[in-house]
Write an enzyme that holds these catalytic residues in place. Structure first.
Site, PDB file in Angstrom:
ATOM      1  CG  HIS A  12      -3.473   7.295   2.023  1.00 39.72           C
ATOM      2  ND1 HIS A  12      -3.235   7.611   3.334  1.00 39.72           N
ATOM      3  CD2 HIS A  12      -3.503   6.050   1.726  1.00 39.72           C
ATOM      4  CE1 HIS A  12      -3.021   6.606   3.689  1.00 39.72           C
ATOM      5  NE2 HIS A  12      -3.244   5.473   2.880  1.00 39.72           N
TER       6      HIS A  12
ATOM      7  CG  HIS B  34      -4.410   2.584  -0.562  1.00 39.64           C
ATOM      8  ND1 HIS B  34      -5.171   1.895   0.046  1.00 39.64           N
ATOM      9  CD2 HIS B  34      -3.210   2.955   0.444  1.00 39.64           C
ATOM     10  CE1 HIS B  34      -4.902   2.247   1.335  1.00 39.64           C
ATOM     11  NE2 HIS B  34      -3.819   2.584   1.653  1.00 39.64           N
TER      12      HIS B  34
ATOM     13  CG  ASP C  36      -1.982  -1.048   1.066  1.00 40.48           C
ATOM     14  OD1 ASP C  36      -1.885  -1.726   0.402  1.00 40.48           O
ATOM     15  OD2 ASP C  36      -2.885  -1.037   2.221  1.00 40.48           O
ATOM     16  CG  ASP C  37       0.216   3.614   2.339  1.00 37.30           C
ATOM     17  OD1 ASP C  37      -0.900   3.679   2.084  1.00 37.30           O
ATOM     18  OD2 ASP C  37       0.584   3.899   3.686  1.00 37.30           O
TER      19      ASP C  37
ATOM     20  CG  HIS D 292       2.245  -0.145   4.288  1.00 36.84           C
ATOM     21  ND1 HIS D 292       2.066  -0.878   5.523  1.00 36.84           N
ATOM     22  CD2 HIS D 292       1.073   0.975   4.338  1.00 36.84           C
ATOM     23  CE1 HIS D 292       0.973  -0.612   5.551  1.00 36.84           C
ATOM     24  NE2 HIS D 292       0.278   0.308   4.977  1.00 36.84           N
TER      25      HIS D 292
HETATM   26 ZN    ZN Z   1      -2.833   3.363   3.249  1.00 33.55          ZN
END
Ligand code: ZN
Length: 323
Positions: free
Chosen positions: A176, A172, A122-123, A278
């Site tokens: 964010h 995602h 993620d991210d 991540h």
């Molecule tokens: Zn995230």
């Protein structure tokens, strides 16, 4: 003679008085100095702890801890999180509602079950994404990337590389920012359309896979999460949460070995494990852990796969229960 000794006595008394005065002065000085030091220490400690909280809030989103994972494995333990590490770690407000995962007894692995493991990141993209992709390529392993919106050329190249190298690209959110995307259904929709059309522009692929920042069960959303789930259902977009956490989202600084151990101790529990990791800028340890993690997973005979249409759903709040 007597006069002289009296003078001596007086001098001695004066000297003693002077010494006493100096002693008192010195003691008061040390006392004040110690007090100031202590005061400074207290101020510093308060500052550090408030900064730590701020950093944690900025850096993190998804929070699930080993203890919560253990509750998942335990299955019928009470769902009281107030005392768990989850409350203390990264995003204190993000509390897991893992009822969905616990009730998913069908996914619990029996002795001879084949284990499927889905590594998810993620991210990103970030400066760490290229290294993650290099490692995956080295072991010829495909994974899933839940990306956010970034306009720079380097990031654009990374979205493209993820697709080109056969990994699954998921959304995602664009920004964010919890406070923005979860403010209302309109705001969520705007952000969703932004990331979906942006990824289409950059990669030529229409993305139909989503991961909610904080997960579908996050407790920070200003709006009932089922509103957003309904929206994704209507858009025929599938979302995935996770049932195994590497721990790289928590403020606790795990070593690479610990990240590997966190994952290895949990993937044995499920037929389908979706592992949360991540690839943001601060996650150098994740990069370091990835190679050994893949080796350990392959060593135990697990299949490492990218998420596709046939992947067993792992959702904290089940989409099928939201109408
Ligand atoms: Zn995230």
């Amino acid at each position: 003679m007597e006069e002289k000794s009296q003078v001596n006595l007086k001098e001695q008394r004066d000297r003693r008085k002077r010494i006493n005065r100096m002693k008192k002065g010195l003691i008061s000085f040390i006392g004040i100095w110690m007090f100031v030091c202590m005061l400074l220490c207290v101020i510093l400690m308060v500052k550090v702890s408030s900064l730590e909280k701020k950093v944690a809030l900025l850096v993190s989103d998804e929070t699930i801890t080993k203890q919560v994972d253990e509750k998942v494995a335990g299955g019928n333990e009470g769902l009281s999180y107030n005392s768990t590490e989850a409350m203390k770690s990264t995003d204190e407000q993000v509390v897991m509602n893992i009822a969905g995962v616990i009730n998913d007894t069908e996914n619990l692995a029996g002795e001879n079950d084949e284990l499927k493991v889905y590594l998810t990141f993620d991210d990103g993209p970030s400066d760490n994404t290229a290294a993650i992709l290099d490692t995956l390529a080295k072991y010829n392993v495909k994974a899933t990337f839940f990306v956010v919106g970034k306009q720079d050329d380097e990031s654009k190249a990374m979205y493209q590389r993820i697709v080109n190298e056969g990994h699954t690209l998921g959304m995602h959110s664009y920004s964010h920012k919890y406070s923005v995307i979860y403010d209302s259904l309109d705001a969520f929709e705007t952000d969703f359309n932004e990331i979906q059309s942006y990824l289409y522009d950059v990669t030529g692929r229409e993305c139909r896979l989503y991961r909610f920042p904080g997960g579908s069960s996050n407790q920070v959303s200003n709006t009932d999460m089922t509103e957003f789930i309904k929206f994704l259902n209507e858009e025929q977009v599938t979302y995935f949460d996770w049932n195994v956490s590497s721990g790289d989202a928590t403020s606790q600084a795990y070593t690479a070995d610990e990240l590997v151990n966190n994952v290895m101790s949990d993937v044995v529990k499920y037929k389908t494990s979706v592992v949360l990791m991540h690839d943001s800028n601060t996650k150098g340890t994740t990069v370091e852990a990835l190679g050994p993690m893949i080796e350990a997973l392959q060593g135990m005979g697990a299949q490492i796969l990218p998420i596709d249409d046939n992947t067993t759903l792992v959702q904290h709040v089940k989409a099928e229960n939201v109408e």
